[in-house]
Design an enzyme around this catalytic site. Structure first.
Site, PDB file in Angstrom:
ATOM      1  N   TRP A  13      14.494  90.401  16.758  1.00  0.00           N
ATOM      2  CA  TRP A  13      14.166  89.169  16.015  1.00  0.00           C
ATOM      3  C   TRP A  13      14.021  88.120  17.108  1.00  0.00           C
ATOM      4  CZ3 TRP A  13      13.256  87.035  11.221  1.00  0.00           C
ATOM      5  CH2 TRP A  13      13.483  85.691  11.051  1.00  0.00           C
ATOM      6  N   LYS A  56      18.805  74.948  -6.403  1.00  0.00           N
ATOM      7  CA  LYS A  56      19.627  76.158  -6.222  1.00  0.00           C
ATOM      8  C   LYS A  56      20.061  76.703  -7.576  1.00  0.00           C
ATOM      9  CE  LYS A  56      19.134  77.315  -2.465  1.00  0.00           C
ATOM     10  NZ  LYS A  56      18.022  76.524  -2.296  1.00  0.00           N
ATOM     11  N   GLU A  88      16.976  78.112  -9.583  1.00  0.00           N
ATOM     12  CA  GLU A  88      16.233  79.287  -9.095  1.00  0.00           C
ATOM     13  C   GLU A  88      17.046  80.570  -9.152  1.00  0.00           C
ATOM     14  OE1 GLU A  88      14.961  79.479  -4.974  1.00  0.00           O
ATOM     15  OE2 GLU A  88      16.429  77.987  -4.411  1.00  0.00           O
ATOM     16  N   HIS A 113      17.708  54.183 -17.776  1.00  0.00           N
ATOM     17  CA  HIS A 113      16.319  53.843 -18.134  1.00  0.00           C
ATOM     18  C   HIS A 113      15.645  54.967 -18.927  1.00  0.00           C
ATOM     19  CE1 HIS A 113      16.628  50.240 -15.738  1.00  0.00           C
ATOM     20  NE2 HIS A 113      17.153  50.964 -14.779  1.00  0.00           N
ATOM     21  N   CYS A 123      18.964  90.768  16.044  1.00  0.00           N
ATOM     22  CA  CYS A 123      18.395  92.060  16.477  1.00  0.00           C
ATOM     23  C   CYS A 123      19.325  93.195  16.034  1.00  0.00           C
ATOM     24  CB  CYS A 123      18.279  92.058  17.984  1.00  0.00           C
ATOM     25  SG  CYS A 123      17.393  90.638  18.598  1.00  0.00           S
ATOM     26  N   ASN A 172      21.381  92.424  22.336  1.00  0.00           N
ATOM     27  CA  ASN A 172      21.450  91.394  21.277  1.00  0.00           C
ATOM     28  C   ASN A 172      22.165  90.203  21.883  1.00  0.00           C
ATOM     29  OD1 ASN A 172      20.313  92.999  19.411  1.00  0.00           O
ATOM     30  ND2 ASN A 172      22.130  93.305  18.156  1.00  0.00           N
ATOM     31  N   GLY A 173      21.693  88.980  21.571  1.00  0.00           N
ATOM     32  CA  GLY A 173      22.378  87.785  22.066  1.00  0.00           C
ATOM     33  C   GLY A 173      21.442  86.984  22.967  1.00  0.00           C
ATOM     34  N   LYS A 219      10.246  85.280  -1.336  1.00  0.00           N
ATOM     35  CA  LYS A 219      10.939  84.626  -0.220  1.00  0.00           C
ATOM     36  C   LYS A 219       9.979  83.724   0.554  1.00  0.00           C
ATOM     37  CE  LYS A 219      14.112  83.446   2.597  1.00  0.00           C
ATOM     38  NZ  LYS A 219      15.057  82.403   2.085  1.00  0.00           N
ATOM     39  N   GLU A 252      18.458  69.323  -4.070  1.00  0.00           N
ATOM     40  CA  GLU A 252      18.699  70.679  -3.551  1.00  0.00           C
ATOM     41  C   GLU A 252      19.701  71.404  -4.443  1.00  0.00           C
ATOM     42  OE1 GLU A 252      17.343  72.702  -1.826  1.00  0.00           O
ATOM     43  OE2 GLU A 252      18.849  74.181  -1.294  1.00  0.00           O
ATOM     44  N   ARG A 294      17.444  93.531   8.106  1.00  0.00           N
ATOM     45  CA  ARG A 294      17.898  92.331   8.822  1.00  0.00           C
ATOM     46  C   ARG A 294      16.734  91.459   9.262  1.00  0.00           C
ATOM     47  NH1 ARG A 294      22.853  93.906  11.900  1.00  0.00           N
ATOM     48  NH2 ARG A 294      22.104  92.617  13.596  1.00  0.00           N
TER      49      ARG A 294
HETATM   50  C1  AGP Z   1      14.446  77.561  -1.655  1.00  0.00           C
HETATM   51  O1  AGP Z   1      15.682  78.130  -2.072  1.00  0.00           O
HETATM   52  C2  AGP Z   1      13.259  78.413  -2.053  1.00  0.00           C
HETATM   53  N1  AGP Z   1      13.388  79.712  -1.561  1.00  0.00           N
HETATM   54  C3  AGP Z   1      11.929  77.706  -1.740  1.00  0.00           C
HETATM   55  O2  AGP Z   1      11.988  76.402  -2.279  1.00  0.00           O
HETATM   56  C4  AGP Z   1      11.575  77.562  -0.235  1.00  0.00           C
HETATM   57  O3  AGP Z   1      12.422  76.619   0.365  1.00  0.00           O
HETATM   58  C5  AGP Z   1      10.113  77.077  -0.151  1.00  0.00           C
HETATM   59  O4  AGP Z   1       9.294  78.070  -0.724  1.00  0.00           O
HETATM   60  C6  AGP Z   1       9.662  76.810   1.283  1.00  0.00           C
HETATM   61  O5  AGP Z   1       9.680  78.001   2.034  1.00  0.00           O
HETATM   62  P1  AGP Z   1       9.545  77.884   3.633  1.00  0.00           P
HETATM   63  O6  AGP Z   1      10.697  77.077   4.101  1.00  0.00           O
HETATM   64  O7  AGP Z   1       9.579  79.300   4.134  1.00  0.00           O
HETATM   65  O8  AGP Z   1       8.225  77.200   3.914  1.00  0.00           O
END
Ligand code: AGP
Length: 602
Positions: free
Chosen positions: A74, A480, A483, A499, A2, A100-101, A597, A476, A27
């Site tokens: 939040w 990272k 992307e 293989h 928040c 906040n908290g 996002k 993962e 935020r």
């Molecule tokens: C991960 O770094 C990406 N931003 C993407 O793979 C993300 O994890 C995926 O789109 C799922 O999003 P969500 O967790 O909000 O459902």
């Protein structure tokens, strides 16, 4: 997290507070509000769910006042709604508070106050504060605040105004940041610097248990014993943009470094005397299969859980990308528990996967970071991660807190199904409680990954290889890197290279080997030799106590932890490697090309 803003002085408080709240929008929040003491000495409160534009639409510009407080929420306790928004007010409408908290003993305090005839309008923990102020008020606001914080347990940054005391704002800090900005015949309060940076760069940073009495003429700060504190003046030399990242160059780095705290918050209140306390009333005896549905990074968290559920609980697990699951006529029925994982709680494919599972009779457990978002609203059970808003497109603290939530679920489910015994549960829980310090230990060596990044930044492609849970961490790590650095990266089970894909390994293709699995480390070491003989430059992430791995060119060691929990630690160097590589390539780290996002479209 928040946001808080407060003002007292010669200007119109309303406009200063609204502008300050806008500086805190980055935020992440789901509601906003403001309260003022107007020139008729009344406490005026305006608050609403949704964006600050909604709040502005209900303001009355005749509400003049030179003192006020504001808040962006939040939600963590009590869904986003007008009534749950801050500020909250006492029954006699004389005390208004933003917070906040988390007030951990709010239920007990609420019950005590209701017994004494007070009433509550919201579902929040924060509302107990103004009501307690009314109860303890005996003619001195500072004394009333002191009495209130004596009974509060938990974390709080509080800002208090009262029509009984219109010349001062009381502020209190305990484990939730709060600063005081110093002006000329005016003073400002904020949860962090961006909210007030345009007005002043001279600030006092409140420490835990300090109380500040802020008037237009000056600021007086007391410690927990009531002694005056001679606060050190801090001169802020940040730009606004830097301030939003609290000094970090990018949100991603800030969020990577927030991970110890995010893990602590996600564990808070969920471990009681060596057992898990998730408060999920899942009928475990009816469940004979588990499905896991998610996208991207969230899916990889699910794959870690699937591996452990299968190997430790011996329960069949389906784990699929939501975009596939929704069309595959999945083998799911009323005896299947479907776990849906989503940071945003809004991913279209994941929501569709949830609905597909539900249509086949499955109960839904959601793991998400956003209270009351679409996915938890359609679920039977929810475990909220407490990572706080994740701004950067690349998911970091959300992933690690998803893992924490999944481990808690596995231990709780396995224990209640009488598959895991109390001793194992207790030992894993103590390992989980030690995770934040171990992440901090890794973060303290982040410059090692910066060095690795300098080596790999011009590579056209990179391989990530591992076995067992390490092969999931590879997925993962590769995502990272792809992307945000735009370097092609491939995660491959180490035993599979021979293989076919070994044909791609040359001196120009660096290989990251993850070798934390104690029972498979020798096999992974031989795979490192396999790529080494093809002239690959080799990197390795392994435990400190692993037998020395001779063939590796660059080794990053982790503090020890049991194999099953290794993915929590392994991901941190992988995040840092991707981050530093992207920075070296001059990429827009927080907003990588082509990506959003939250993918709310199919
Ligand atoms: C991960 O770094 C990406 N931003 C993407 O793979 C993300 O994890 C995926 O789109 C799922 O999003 P969500 O967790 O909000 O459902």
């Amino acid at each position: 997290m928040c946001g808080i803003i407060g003002y007292i002085g010669k200007q119109d408080a309303q406009s200063i507070i609204i502008n300050g709240l806008k500086k805190l929008e980055y935020r992440g929040y789901d509601s906003a509000g403001i309260s003022l003491i107007n020139d008729k000495n009344q406490v005026i409160i305006k608050k609403t769910q949704g964006k600050i534009a909604n709040l502005e639409s209900i303001l009355n510009h005749k509400d003049n006042g030179k003192i006020g407080i504001g808040h962006t929420r939040w939600a963590t306790h009590g869904k986003p709604s007008d009534i749950n928004s801050h500020p909250h007010v006492s029954n006699n409408a004389k005390f208004s508070v933003v917070h906040n908290g988390i007030i951990e003993n709010h239920e007990e305090l609420k019950n005590m106050l209701v017994q004494e005839g007070y009433s509550f309008a919201s579902e929040t923990d924060s509302e107990v504060v103004p009501v307690l102020l009314e109860k303890y008020n005996q003619g001195n606001l500072l004394e009333a605040v002191r009495k209130v914080i004596e009974v509060l347990q938990g974390s709080y940054a509080l800002c208090v105004i009262s029509s009984d005391y219109p010349e001062e704002i009381l502020v209190v800090r305990k484990e939730s940041p709060l600063i005081i900005g110093l002006g000329e015949e005016e003073n400002f309060i904020a949860s962090d610097i961006p909210a007030i940076l345009e007005h002043t760069k001279k600030i006092f940073v409140l420490e835990d248990d300090e109380i500040g009495v802020v008037s237009a003429k000056g600021v007086v700060v007391y410690d927990s014993q009531g002694k005056l504190v001679d606060k050190k003046l801090v001169k802020v030399n940040w730009s606004l943009e830097t301030a939003e990242k609290q000094g970090y160059p990018h949100f991603m780095l800030k969020e990577i470094f927030e991970q110890p705290g995010a893990v602590r918050k996600t564990l808070a209140g969920r471990i009681k005397e060596g057992t898990v306390n998730l408060d999920l009333d899942i009928e475990v005896d009816k469940i004979d299969k588990i499905a896991i549905v998610a996208c991207g990074t969230a899916n990889y968290a699910g794959q870690v859980a699937a591996y452990i559920i299968q190997s430790r609980l011996r329960i069949p697990v389906l784990v699929n990308f939501a975009s596939e699951f929704r069309y595959m006529n999945p083998l799911v029925d009323e005896n299947t528990l479907t776990i849906v994982i989503s940071q945003s709680g809004e991913t279209a494919d994941t929501l569709a996967g949830l609905r597909e599972a539900k249509s086949k009779g499955s109960k839904i457990l959601t793991i998400t970071n956003v209270l009351d978002s679409s996915i938890p609203r359609e679920s039977d059970y929810v475990i909220y991660t407490q990572a706080g808003p994740e701004i950067s497109v690349a998911s970091t603290k959300a992933y690690i807190t998803q893992l924490i939530a999944l481990y808690l679920f596995i231990l709780d489910f396995g224990y209640r199904k009488e598959i895991l015994n109390k001793e194992l549960v207790a030992s894993w829980l103590s390992e989980l409680e030690a995770v934040p310090e171990k992440i901090e230990e890794i973060l303290n060596r982040s410059e090692v990954l910066e060095g690795f990044a300098k080596n790999i930044k011009d590579a056209a492609s990179m391989f990530f290889i591992g076995r067992g849970l390490d092969s999931v961490s590879c997925l993962e790590g590769a995502l990272k890197l792809k992307e945000i650095s735009y370097i092609h990266a491939e995660a491959y089970p180490a035993g599979e290279l021979k293989h076919g894909t070994l044909a791609l390994i040359t001196k120009a293709v660096p290989v990251m080997a993850i070798a934390t699995s104690k029972k498979l480390v020798d096999k992974t070491i031989s795979n490192i030799s396999e790529v080494k003989t093809r002239e690959a430059i080799t990197y390795c992430i392994a435990f400190k106590n692993v037998r020395d791995i001779k063939d590796v060119d660059y080794l990053f060691t982790l503090p020890d932890i049991i194999d099953e929990l290794a993915p929590i630690l392994t991901v941190v160097p992988l995040q840092l490697l991707a981050y530093y590589t992207a920075v070296l390539k001059g990429n827009d780290v927080d907003h990588p090309r082509n990506l959003a996002k939250s993918v709310t479209v199919e």
